[in-house]
Write a protein that holds these residues in place. Structure first.
Motif, short mmCIF file in Angstrom:
data_model
loop_
_atom_site.label_atom_id
_atom_site.label_comp_id
_atom_site.label_asym_id
_atom_site.label_seq_id
_atom_site.Cartn_x
_atom_site.Cartn_y
_atom_site.Cartn_z
N TYR B 32 0.79 -1.36 0.06
CA TYR B 32 -0.18 0.01 0.11
C TYR B 32 0.79 1.23 0.04
O TYR B 32 0.78 2.47 -0.87
N ARG B 35 2.29 2.24 -3.43
CA ARG B 35 1.48 2.54 -4.59
C ARG B 35 1.93 3.60 -5.39
O ARG B 35 2.28 4.73 -4.90
N LEU B 36 1.44 3.56 -6.65
CA LEU B 36 1.44 4.74 -7.52
C LEU B 36 0.10 5.09 -7.73
O LEU B 36 -0.82 4.41 -7.88
N VAL B 37 -0.18 6.54 -7.71
CA VAL B 37 -1.65 7.10 -7.68
C VAL B 37 -1.85 7.54 -9.27
O VAL B 37 -1.00 8.60 -9.62
N ASN B 51 -5.45 3.72 -7.87
CA ASN B 51 -4.21 3.24 -7.18
C ASN B 51 -3.45 2.00 -7.84
O ASN B 51 -4.27 1.11 -8.05
N TYR B 53 -0.47 -0.82 -8.13
CA TYR B 53 0.25 -1.72 -7.33
C TYR B 53 1.42 -2.60 -7.84
O TYR B 53 1.83 -3.34 -7.02
N GLN B 57 0.89 -3.27 -13.81
CA GLN B 57 -0.65 -2.58 -13.65
C GLN B 57 -0.49 -1.04 -14.06
O GLN B 57 -1.25 -0.33 -14.80
#
Lengths: 695, 154
Positions: B32, B35-37, B51, B53, B57
């Protein structure tokens, strides 16, 4: 009675099963739709402080004089009002709206609107065939999803044929080939979810406000209406002339078809008349454009698979990122997920934010099997249709975490002890009143302010495309929008009567707290209350300010709306008069909220709006936000991403706004002078009796 | 909207081939905190957080925009998947653990004028890097197969 109105409003009391009528003329001064709905609610709802689930809640479902006529993008929208159950911490008197053909059938049946009072002691549905109105047992309909119930009612009313039929017994009783228009709830409404929607046909929903749950509390499964009459237009030739005149603002303009897309950006009235079929879908899925009654834009789509038919906007979009992540592209899952949402009858905007927030909590390790928020919801299936079905079923049937989510995400967050924390960080982006942020108050302030001084996420795109999307998307391409910042200010100065102030377009760090921004928000509140929500001009076509096809790039707003209204009604209303009616309706709504307990100090955004700016490592907290600004003596487009609101300056802005509206600046309550000036002396009397009249 | 001519680099030098360890690390699922937003920008519906992960993705998201569509025709049903590319470069280095890829993004992608141009070039950079990942994985799998075959024969 002016043209466009049928002259009577249907009044249904579910408690004693009585049916009566109201005279439309008594409410004609409010135009139609929302204005009439607010005035009727004011008159008939004896205790405006009750819960939306209370039988005393009065629901209005209103058409406009333009419904069922040739008026483009104004013929097919129906306005719903009453005490909603979605608002937090107060269940405000609120509104929602849906497209399709319900209002048209209502008019063809001879009714300008429907008022629902009381609550039935067991499930019922209302069967309206012209003047014949019957409240019927819904035992056989309760439990059906929104598609099934409509098909069943069509079978009951129509007998399975689509040929010419007579509704009455005699030869001259009226005939139609149409199917009944049905407004219904799914399982979420039946179980009184605060996030339940009203659904009509395919893809039309009144989601915000939780009116599906309100229908459920009244044991009202559906209202079906079919009519064989028409709408009397005062000047049919003028209406036809107006429709042909309006063509110059649509795609029939001078720009070639293959070139119109970028140049029409921001031209709300114009654009591809098949735009609904222009977007993405599974690559092998043929689709066709689809529109509401009388519309020239057709912004929705019909798919070969039939799944998701007519879905538009967020109900079409809420799941596509997960589909893409799970399958590497867009698949049938988007459409099937949208279809499920419609069938359960759940507010898509809540579900979209809900999935983002729940997934956040899951990844954080707070929510999941055996976690602090224990759930069987299977996040390994995120992106599959089965995930959506599991979540929606939990909500509609009230089990697992669905028991809490059934009450909406605000109350679920409160129950889980997450509300303060998650609205402070913004991972639960509730902007105000329990409604999820649609556009960012920190950047596109007119949207945030409008919601804050109102009752819900405004969902009014009048300025949104021009002040946000056009410059922001252009910046992604390294280009300039078709409407330059100086031209935008010039057009708005011309169009935004009665204020006519170019500085209303100044979204700079100073401009967002200015008196000019107060004028912009006031103009928006008044325009939408009358023209969009009372006369039912569609949000996706009006207001039309800049228009790539219009003369000198001007849109039709300020001229077109009244051209249509006057042709239909035979009146000679000016735009200034219409705006003043909007101000009257806005103040009437304000009075209702004040009776419900509204105070100035309640009108604050959630914390993230004041406290969350650019995240370390990021150039912004969110997407590019490029907006018009007047700086160093020049109009320009400027990035304001990462901006936070200043609490004190927002309070100063509120004082400017209240002053402009003629409200008491310490309480936010209208004064007697303001209300009497608007012909609302009786409202002032009621507020005074309640000790809530502004000084 | 008036368009400008897209300017992207003609050639992008090959990156130093990754090690097996780097590929394994870069393709793992992230926590968490790491993560990249991203955001999906959807005209009419609004913008929503996504979000991300893992690197795969993020790549699907970043390259998932249908730029060829009539982007902003009123009523259009499409979206732009947007990630702050400065943050993306930092994320590649600090969370994913592929410093050469991060440097390539900083050198060849970030200087470009528009996000559209950046994503077109990013697609090439990521494509090159994923080919290298696949090559490393292929060698590893081939070696494993050979080892298994030898073992079976023995």
């Amino acid at each position: 009675m002016s043209g466009g109105y049928t002259g009577k409003i249907l009044r249904i009391n579910l408690t004693d099963k009585s049916v009566s009528t109201l005279d439309t003329k008594d409410y004609e001064e409010y135009g139609g739709g929302h204005g009439m709905g607010s005035a009727i609610f004011w008159d008939l709802c004896e205790d405006k402080t009750v819960s939306g689930f209370d039988p005393g809640n009065v629901i209005t479902i209103m058409s406009s004089p333009l419904s069922g006529t040739l008026t483009p993008a104004a013929s097919g929208r129906t306005e719903v009002q009453g005490i909603g159950v979605q608002g937090y911490p107060t269940e405000w008197f609120t509104r929602s709206n849906f497209g399709g053909r319900f209002c048209g059938q209502m008019k063809f049946a001879g009714w300008d609107g429907i008022v629902v009072e009381g609550a039935a002691d067991k499930p019922v549905w209302v069967d309206i065939r012209d003047d014949d109105v019957q409240i019927k047992d819904a035992e056989g309909l309760w439990g059906l999803d929104t598609t099934e119930v409509q098909e069943e009612i069509w079978r009951i009313v129509q007998g399975g044929t689509s040929e010419w039929r007579s509704l009455g017994g005699g030869r001259d009783s009226g005939r139609t080939t149409q199917r009944p228009a049905v407004l219904t709830i799914g399982r979420a409404g039946e179980t009184m979810s605060r996030t339940a929607a009203l659904i009509h046909d395919a893809g039309n929903g009144a989601g915000q406000g939780g009116f599906g749950g309100v229908f459920g509390s009244k044991n009202l499964k559906a209202i079906s209406v079919i009519g064989t009459g028409g709408v009397e237009v005062a000047d049919p030739a003028a209406l036809m002339d107006a429709r042909l005149w309006a063509n110059q603002y649509a795609v029939a303009g001078s720009i070639a078809d293959d070139d119109f897309a970028p140049q029409s950006m921001g031209s709300m009235f114009g654009g591809n008349p098949a735009s609904g079929a222009a977007g993405y879908a599974p690559a092998d899925q043929p689709k066709a454009p689809m529109g509401c009654l009388g519309c020239h834009k057709n912004c929705r789509a019909r798919f070969q698979s039939a799944a998701s038919n007519g879905s538009s906007c967020v109900d079409y979009f809420f799941y596509h990122v997960y589909d893409q992540a799970a399958h590497g592209g867009y698949t049938q899952a988007i459409l099937d997920a949208a279809d499920l949402l419609q069938r359960y009858g759940i507010n898509s905007y809540q579900v979209e934010a809900m999935i983002i927030w729940l997934n956040h909590l899951y990844q954080e390790g707070v929510l999941g099997k055996g976690k602090e928020i224990d759930t069987e919801l299977d996040f390994t299936k995120l992106g599959e249709v089965s995930f959506v079905e599991q979540l929606l079923d939990m909500i509609a049937e009230k089990y697992d975490i669905g028991e809490d989510l059934h009450e909406g995400i605000a109350l679920a967050a409160v129950k889980w002890g997450r509300y303060e924390q998650d609205t402070k960080t913004g991972i639960l982006p509730i902007q105000a009143w329990g409604y999820v942020q649609h556009y960012d108050a920190r950047t596109e302030v007119e949207w945030g302010y409008g919601s804050l001084v109102g009752d819900r996420d405004i969902n009014e795109h009048d300025f949104n495309t021009l002040v946000y999307w056009a410059p922001s998307i252009a910046s992604l391409f390294g280009a300039q929008p078709a409407c330059s910042a100086p031209l935008l200010a010039e057009i708005m100065e011309e169009k935004l009567t009665p204020y006519n102030d170019p500085m209303m377009m100044d979204y700079s760090d100073e401009g967002i707290y200015s008196e000019s921004m107060a004028k912009l928000v006031a103009w928006h509140r008044h325009y939408t209350r009358y023209y969009k929500q009372s006369l039912a001009f569609c949000d996706w076509a009006y207001g039309d300010f800049f228009n790539a096809f219009g003369p000198d790039n001007r849109g039709l707003t300020g001229e077109g709306e009244d051209k249509f209204f006057n042709a239909v009604t035979g009146q000679s209303q000016t735009f200034e008069e219409g705006m003043e009616k909007g101000r009257k309706i806005w103040n009437l709504d304000r009075a209702i909220w004040i009776l419900q307990g509204r105070e100035r100090d309640q009108e604050v955004f959630t914390d993230y709006n004041y406290e969350v700016g650019a995240v370390p490592g990021y150039t912004t907290y969110e997407v590019p936000y490029v907006v018009p600004a007047f700086e160093n003596g020049e109009w320009t487009y400027k990035s304001v991403s990462g901006r936070m609101l200043d609490r004190d300056k927002v309070e100063d802005w509120k004082t400017k706004f209240y002053t402009l509206e003629g409200w008491d600046t310490s309480t936010g309550w209208p004064t007697r002078a303001t209300l009497e000036d608007l012909g609302l002396g009786h409202v002032a009397d009621t507020l005074e009796e309640a000790g809530k009249l502004g000084a | 909207m008036t368009t400008t001519e897209l300017e992207t680099p003609e050639t992008i030098p090959a990156l130093t081939p990754p090690s097996v360890e780097l590929v394994d690390r870069a393709l793992r699922d992230l926590d968490y905190e790491d993560r990249l937003v991203g955001y999906k920008m959807t005209p009419s519906a609004g913008n929503d957080r996504a979000n991300l992960y893992s690197l795969p993705q993020a790549i699907v998201f970043l390259l998932g925009t249908r730029w060829d569509s009539p982007m902003l025709t009123p009523g259009f049903k499409g979206a732009i998947n947007w990630v702050d590319l400065n943050a993306f470069a930092n994320w590649l280095r600090d969370a994913v653990g592929d410093a050469p890829l991060a440097s390539a993004v900083e050198e060849h992608v970030l200087p470009l004028d528009s996000y559209y141009a950046q994503v077109q070039t990013l697609s090439r950079v990521l494509g090159m890097r994923m080919d290298q990942y696949r090559e490393v994985r292929g060698v590893v799998e081939q070696e494993a197969d050979e080892a298994e075959t030898t073992e079976d024969a023995g």
